[in-house]
Design an enzyme around this catalytic site. Sequence first.
Site, PDB file in Angstrom:
ATOM      1  N   ASP A 149       1.997  -1.666  -6.286  1.00  0.00           N
ATOM      2  CA  ASP A 149       2.304  -1.364  -7.679  1.00  0.00           C
ATOM      3  C   ASP A 149       3.360  -0.258  -7.786  1.00  0.00           C
ATOM      4  O   ASP A 149       3.303   0.739  -7.067  1.00  0.00           O
ATOM      5  CB  ASP A 149       1.003  -0.898  -8.347  1.00  0.00           C
ATOM      6  CG  ASP A 149       1.087  -0.860  -9.852  1.00  0.00           C
ATOM      7  OD1 ASP A 149       1.155  -1.938 -10.458  1.00  0.00           O
ATOM      8  OD2 ASP A 149       1.080   0.256 -10.418  1.00  0.00           O
ATOM      9  N   GLU A 152      -0.258  -1.031  12.617  1.00  0.00           N
ATOM     10  CA  GLU A 152      -1.384  -0.655  13.484  1.00  0.00           C
ATOM     11  C   GLU A 152      -2.402  -1.800  13.556  1.00  0.00           C
ATOM     12  O   GLU A 152      -3.217  -1.867  14.468  1.00  0.00           O
ATOM     13  CB  GLU A 152      -2.109   0.597  12.935  1.00  0.00           C
ATOM     14  CG  GLU A 152      -1.287   1.873  12.996  1.00  0.00           C
ATOM     15  CD  GLU A 152      -1.908   2.981  12.152  1.00  0.00           C
ATOM     16  OE1 GLU A 152      -3.143   2.939  11.887  1.00  0.00           O
ATOM     17  OE2 GLU A 152      -1.151   3.892  11.743  1.00  0.00           O
TER      18      GLU A 152
HETATM   19  C1  GLC Z   1       2.648  -2.297 -12.799  1.00  0.00           C
HETATM   20  C2  GLC Z   1       1.589  -3.320 -13.104  1.00  0.00           C
HETATM   21  C3  GLC Z   1       1.180  -3.161 -14.532  1.00  0.00           C
HETATM   22  C4  GLC Z   1       0.574  -1.790 -14.701  1.00  0.00           C
HETATM   23  C5  GLC Z   1       1.566  -0.713 -14.250  1.00  0.00           C
HETATM   24  C6  GLC Z   1       0.891   0.613 -14.073  1.00  0.00           C
HETATM   25  O1  GLC Z   1       3.813  -2.531 -13.486  1.00  0.00           O
HETATM   26  O2  GLC Z   1       2.056  -4.594 -12.802  1.00  0.00           O
HETATM   27  O3  GLC Z   1       0.259  -4.144 -14.933  1.00  0.00           O
HETATM   28  O4  GLC Z   1       0.244  -1.584 -16.042  1.00  0.00           O
HETATM   29  O5  GLC Z   1       2.165  -1.012 -13.017  1.00  0.00           O
HETATM   30  O6  GLC Z   1       0.063   0.612 -12.958  1.00  0.00           O
END
Ligand code: GLC
Length: 557
Positions: free
Chosen positions: A219, A275
């Site tokens: 993310d 790893e």
């Molecule tokens: C990314 C995710 C989204 C989330 C954001 C914060 O863009 O895909 O759904 O709200 O990050 O974590």
Amino acid sequence: MTSVPWYHKTTIYQIYPRSFYDSDGDGIGDLQGIIQKLDYLHELGFETLWISPFFSSPQADFGYDISNYTDVAPEYGTLSDALQLIDEVHQRGMRIVFDMVMNHTSEEHPWFKESRSSHNNPKADWYLWRDHLPSRAERTLSEGEVEVEAKRHGKVPNNWLSVTGGSGWHYAPERGQYFWSSFLPFQPDLNYRSPEVKQTMLDMVRFWLGKGVDGFRLDIFNYIYKDAEFRDNPFSFKLFPSEEDYSGFFQESKYTVNLPESFEFAREFRNTCNEFGERLSVGEVTGGRKVLRKFLGDDTNNGLTLVFDFAMMNFKFTAEYFHKLIREMEEHYPSPFMPVYVFSNHDRHRSIYLLKNDMRKTKLLALFQLTVRGVPCVYYGEEIGMADSRFAFATALDPIAHKFPFVPRFIFDRMGVLINRDEVRTPMQWDATHNAGFSSAKKTWLPVHENFPSINVEKESADQGSLLSTVRAVMKIRNREQALQEGSLELLGNLPNGVLGYARKLGNEKIIVLLNFDRQEKQFQFESSEYLFKLSSHDDATQKAIRLDGFGGIIVK
Ligand code: GLC
Ligand code: MG
């Protein structure tokens, strides 16, 4: 045997666990629900499942706000359900990838609660804390005075803006200081300049790798490092952020996004994965293609294994557009790198929205996505052509929808921006029964899309001409033909206007794909020996000519 690693040949299916299948009738999808549907996914032919976050979370951003990285939110199940899921996926010869939110935690995470409680607790530097107007404050004021000053002025430490608009600095009265959130206020960013934080997070990654997870979707990975000196971002003329450049709202995101340290961290992350053997890592990163490529390192073993390239989410449905897209992807991700082809996810419009609800076009898009050189990444429900719902912003569950209460909806529509992400997160449509077969509950967490009586797995399975049958058939061919998984790609010339063609080659194997992006029928000379798949296309008896209906396509050998 080939030398192409599995994660470059694979196919990815994204599951949003809240909406996939509800096994216990509480209206919310869950891990046992995913387990019950594994045979469907296996039969469909996808190898890798990416599961959006199901870890402990107050669900303010539906799991992208984690309060415990090594446990499961009760509505989704237990840790032992997660381990069972890993196991059941592996038993079917498939792979599983978890969604790691490294950049920030939930404000409810015990680390943050401790960090915000005082200046000198053991986790005081685990997040990004600043006084207001730091230079003046540091020069002339004692700690107590800073606190008083900060409260009085309410001025933020610098000009940085969050991804979602407005300052990302938020005041915590307990400390008399501001903490930084790249995304929403309840998602405070971790401080990776603290060796302890980095170590803890990489150990958490090791925890899951040790449990057999095959990799991670990462993310907002390119936000992880921020400028060490917290310098003001420079002015920019850009009003709106774009896929290629997230600068916007008149600010260049120079000191908040894509810092050199984030590329270095990609290497460290890769080493951690290594790893445990060959594991997949796909970055949610944003920027121009040159920047995206940097996350992959300079050979194939010192960066992430894949990156999303979101510019294609705003595709135009023309042969010229996809011709150019392929050229650019081949230029930026040549072998031994591999591009990812992705047209929708839990944050963006579903692809049929861009295709103006034309099912014929969804089939052609699938034929393209599953045969072009790259890893296809398919969001749940895309294989049956699920559509965006339309909900009132006022009652949205998605916190983003509440950020812009005064902006009329048509402005976002015109910009192609999705503000209420609930609209693409509705329950999977399994059949035409109660709640589309998703849940036995009276009420599901989001309403099922009203088109479920006609758009559902059961119905489309019975229809040879459906999108689902198209996806199944093409996946079967892809899974059988090595040239489609790892062969080179060559664009073909001399085709009628509106027709896109490419050859995939591996050793002596050669497979040709021809796609008609036009609504007019196309007929042209073309020699081929064997037809592998036809989407509204006809071969004549001599096999010297090809006729493609409008939006038809064909795979030939
Ligand atoms: C990314 C995710 C989204 C989330 C954001 C914060 O863009 O895909 O759904 O709200 O990050 O974590
Ligand atoms: Mg449930």
